[in-house]
Design a protein around this motif. Structure first.
Motif, PDB file in Angstrom:
ATOM      1  N   ILE A 144      18.290 -37.038  -3.872  1.00 51.35           N
ATOM      2  CA  ILE A 144      17.944 -36.553  -5.211  1.00 51.35           C
ATOM      3  C   ILE A 144      18.870 -37.163  -6.254  1.00 51.35           C
ATOM      4  O   ILE A 144      18.432 -37.626  -7.317  1.00 51.35           O
ATOM      5  CB  ILE A 144      18.010 -35.019  -5.253  1.00 51.35           C
ATOM      6  N   ARG A 145      20.162 -37.196  -5.960  1.00 54.44           N
ATOM      7  CA  ARG A 145      21.131 -37.764  -6.910  1.00 54.44           C
ATOM      8  C   ARG A 145      20.997 -39.279  -7.022  1.00 54.44           C
ATOM      9  O   ARG A 145      21.288 -39.865  -8.071  1.00 54.44           O
ATOM     10  CB  ARG A 145      22.541 -37.381  -6.487  1.00 54.44           C
ATOM     11  N   GLN A 173      28.121 -29.429  -9.668  1.00 51.57           N
ATOM     12  CA  GLN A 173      29.116 -30.498  -9.686  1.00 51.57           C
ATOM     13  C   GLN A 173      30.122 -30.409  -8.539  1.00 51.57           C
ATOM     14  O   GLN A 173      30.651 -31.431  -8.090  1.00 51.57           O
ATOM     15  CB  GLN A 173      29.859 -30.488 -11.025  1.00 51.57           C
ATOM     16  N   LYS A 174      30.397 -29.200  -8.083  1.00 56.60           N
ATOM     17  CA  LYS A 174      31.420 -29.046  -7.045  1.00 56.60           C
ATOM     18  C   LYS A 174      30.891 -29.283  -5.634  1.00 56.60           C
ATOM     19  O   LYS A 174      31.652 -29.185  -4.660  1.00 56.60           O
ATOM     20  CB  LYS A 174      32.072 -27.674  -7.165  1.00 56.60           C
ATOM     21  N   ALA A 211      26.145 -35.100 -10.432  1.00 61.95           N
ATOM     22  CA  ALA A 211      25.210 -34.004 -10.201  1.00 61.95           C
ATOM     23  C   ALA A 211      23.901 -34.286 -10.926  1.00 61.95           C
ATOM     24  O   ALA A 211      23.885 -34.886 -12.008  1.00 61.95           O
ATOM     25  CB  ALA A 211      25.811 -32.692 -10.680  1.00 61.95           C
ATOM     26  N   TRP A 212      22.791 -33.851 -10.307  1.00 63.62           N
ATOM     27  CA  TRP A 212      21.473 -34.060 -10.927  1.00 63.62           C
ATOM     28  C   TRP A 212      20.509 -33.008 -10.404  1.00 63.62           C
ATOM     29  O   TRP A 212      20.408 -32.803  -9.199  1.00 63.62           O
ATOM     30  CB  TRP A 212      20.928 -35.447 -10.610  1.00 63.62           C
ATOM     31  N   ARG A 213      19.822 -32.347 -11.301  1.00 58.60           N
ATOM     32  CA  ARG A 213      18.819 -31.348 -10.899  1.00 58.60           C
ATOM     33  C   ARG A 213      17.466 -31.711 -11.503  1.00 58.60           C
ATOM     34  O   ARG A 213      17.333 -31.814 -12.723  1.00 58.60           O
ATOM     35  CB  ARG A 213      19.230 -29.947 -11.354  1.00 58.60           C
ATOM     36  N   PRO A 214      16.455 -31.918 -10.666  1.00 59.80           N
ATOM     37  CA  PRO A 214      15.105 -32.181 -11.194  1.00 59.80           C
ATOM     38  C   PRO A 214      14.612 -31.023 -12.048  1.00 59.80           C
ATOM     39  O   PRO A 214      15.008 -29.866 -11.849  1.00 59.80           O
ATOM     40  CB  PRO A 214      14.256 -32.323  -9.929  1.00 59.80           C
ATOM     41  N   LYS A 215      13.731 -31.323 -12.982  1.00 59.54           N
ATOM     42  CA  LYS A 215      13.207 -30.276 -13.864  1.00 59.54           C
ATOM     43  C   LYS A 215      12.242 -29.351 -13.139  1.00 59.54           C
ATOM     44  O   LYS A 215      12.224 -28.140 -13.398  1.00 59.54           O
ATOM     45  CB  LYS A 215      12.518 -30.910 -15.071  1.00 59.54           C
TER      46      LYS A 215
END
Length: 238
Positions: free
Chosen positions: A92-93, A129-130, A142-146
């Motif tokens: 994902i990242r 992030q951690k 860090a990355w979160r899809p919508k």
């Protein structure tokens, strides 16, 4: 590489069977799509790891995806564990999609429902992030899809929305048939299986017709959502 849509699938051919019409349509509209298969399908009755890899590459060329890779998780033994979550978080990242398409929340193959929950949780955790993951010895951001949408697979699930794929249904079937070892071939010596029956691919077409009828088109693919989608304009809805 950043893509607009990341398709995560428990097995090679899951994406082709369930949502390749949508993939083709979004690429035609100018969006970038990547596919990440969680397993190599190594415990499937027909074919081998090598043939599945070759078939996935052939299908990817037909679809025109920007990238495809395999995480090498164990077929039939997917777990929503820290180890497996971190592998999915890495993907994902790496691709940083806005939209994730993934397996049905329940289905005939146990891996599908397991993958649905594993991927959904990983999409959330990828934004923390951690939780640290790395690519080429560098920490990933860090990355979160919508949004996460679940495609419908073998078992019928009432869709929350459907996508018109009429224009792309024929090419979708070509991508599915790239998996030559997996589907019906009267000259094959491989053992008979559920998906290798003579009429299995006809059921794919029938499902597309059924879902298309909902919105007055010939063929469609269906999805369920984790949270209600919103629209800015009522005319965005068919």
């Amino acid at each position: 590489m950043q893509v607009d849509i990341l398709v995560l699938a428990a097995h090679p051919d899951d994406a082709e069977l369930a949502c390749s019409g949508t993939i083709l349509k979004q690429i035609d509209l100018g969006y970038k799509v990547a596919i990440v298969d969680l397993t190599q399908g190594e415990r499937g009755t027909r074919g081998t790891i090598e043939t599945r890899k070759e078939e996935a590459a052939a299908a990817s060329a037909i679809l025109g995806v920007s990238a495809r890779e395999n995480l090498g998780l164990p077929d039939c033994f997917l777990e929503n564990s820290q180890e497996h979550q971190l592998r999915v978080i890495y993907a994902i990242r790496k691709y940083r999609p806005q939209i994730v398409l993934c397996n049905a929340t329940e289905d005939r193959h146990p891996d599908h429902g397991k993958a649905a929950k594993l991927i959904s949780d990983a999409c959330f955790l990828a934004g923390l992030q951690k939780i640290e993951t790395s690519e080429n010895d560098k920490l990933q951001a860090a990355w979160r899809p919508k949004v996460v949408y679940h495609y419908i697979q073998d078992r019928y699930i009432k869709p929350d929305f459907v996508v018109d794929i009429t224009e792309f249904a024929q090419t979708k079937m070509e991508a599915i048939k790239a998996y030559k070892t997996q589907f019906y071939d009267p000259n094959s010596d491989e053992p008979a299986t559920y998906i290798a029956s003579a009429d299995f691919l006809e059921t794919i077409t029938a499902r597309q017709r059924e879902l298309g009828k909902i919105i007055g088109v010939r063929f469609a693919e269906g999805y369920t959502v984790e949270r209600l989608p919103g629209v800015n304009n009522l005319f965005d809805l068919i």
